[in-house]
Design an enzyme around this catalytic site. Structure first.
Site, mmCIF file in Angstrom:
data_model
loop_
_atom_site.group_PDB
_atom_site.id
_atom_site.type_symbol
_atom_site.label_atom_id
_atom_site.label_comp_id
_atom_site.label_asym_id
_atom_site.label_seq_id
_atom_site.Cartn_x
_atom_site.Cartn_y
_atom_site.Cartn_z
ATOM 1 N N LYS A 1 17.729 9.761 9.789
ATOM 2 C CA LYS A 1 17.713 11.174 10.180
ATOM 3 C C LYS A 1 18.035 11.272 11.673
ATOM 4 C CE LYS A 1 14.792 15.113 8.918
ATOM 5 N NZ LYS A 1 13.421 15.481 8.574
ATOM 6 N N VAL A 2 19.063 12.034 11.985
ATOM 7 C CA VAL A 2 19.621 12.073 13.342
ATOM 8 C C VAL A 2 19.650 13.527 13.826
ATOM 9 C CG1 VAL A 2 21.716 11.595 14.683
ATOM 10 C CG2 VAL A 2 21.096 10.084 12.780
#
Ligand code: G3P
Length: 218
Positions: free
Chosen positions: A87-88
């Site tokens: 998750k960025v």
């Protein structure tokens, strides 16, 4: 539409799995902190524990905000289990990292998305999932569901393959509206999913069926 639970709580994840509707899990640093998970070893063990329960995708968020940090952290998280999705955050170095991960075959979830423009950038960069935050948009007196609808329309026109993962869901109505607006996935607390069960006419109808059955059968 897939159902993910938005929690790092193992009991809730197990309960959602037992309920038979669980397709995946999303976490974030706030949810990990809420469970008291701190330190690299505890984080690693916790993600492994979640991945042992869940067959579907598990989003694990990076803390770094610079390109090299995001890459190092993301590659480490992706190595923990085959179903980890990195998750960025939707920041410049995050978008660059999405593109890097796509090239390496590492799946990603672009988080903290609040506009259709951000959604276009993430899709161009090759994000696997996109997380628009419905509830937090609503909190600012704008329309979170309209955002999902706009992104779904753009992605269909442009043929983008990024899946729309409607996040920051606060209630059962958000789930229904997100489904109507074209979300591929909803991630929410288990309570919102269980809220879908509730209707007074179901309770009244069941009570009547059981009463009539009891009357007829003594
Ligand atoms: O995981 C991201 C998102 O679902 C957070 O939701 O309720 O903190 O706005 P919320």
């Amino acid at each position: 539409m897939k159902f993910f639970v938005d929690t790092a709580n193992l009991d809730q994840i197990k309960e959602a799995k037992d309920f038979g509707i669980l397709d995946g899990v999303t976490t974030n640093p706030s949810l990990m902190a809420k469970e008291g998970i701190a330190g690299a070893k505890a984080v690693e063990d916790h993600y492994k524990a979640i991945c042992e329960i869940v067959d579907g995708d598990v989003s694990a968020e990076v803390i770094s905000t610079n390109f090299q940090g995001i890459i190092d952290e993301g590659e480490y998280l992706a190595s923990l289990a085959p179903n980890i999705v990195v998750k960025v955050p939707m920041i410049k170095d995050g978008v660059k990292a999405l593109s890097y991960f796509a090239g390496k075959g590492i799946r990603t979830n672009c988080t903290l998305v609040f506009s259709a423009g951000q959604a276009i950038l993430a899709a161009k960069a090759g994000a696997t999932y996109l997380s628009p935050f419905i509830g937090r948009v609503d909190d600012t007196s704008w329309d979170g569901i309209q955002l999902i609808s706009d992104i779904a329309e753009i992605y269909a026109i442009q043929g983008y393959e990024t899946e729309i993962l409607a996040a920051s869901i606060r209630n059962a109505k958000h789930i229904v509206d997100a489904a109507k607006a074209g979300a591929d996935v909803v991630t929410c607390p288990l309570s919102s999913i269980l809220g879908l069960l509730k209707h007074p006419l179901t309770d009244i109808g069941l009570a009547k069926f059981l009463a009539d059955h009891a009357k007829a059968n003594g």
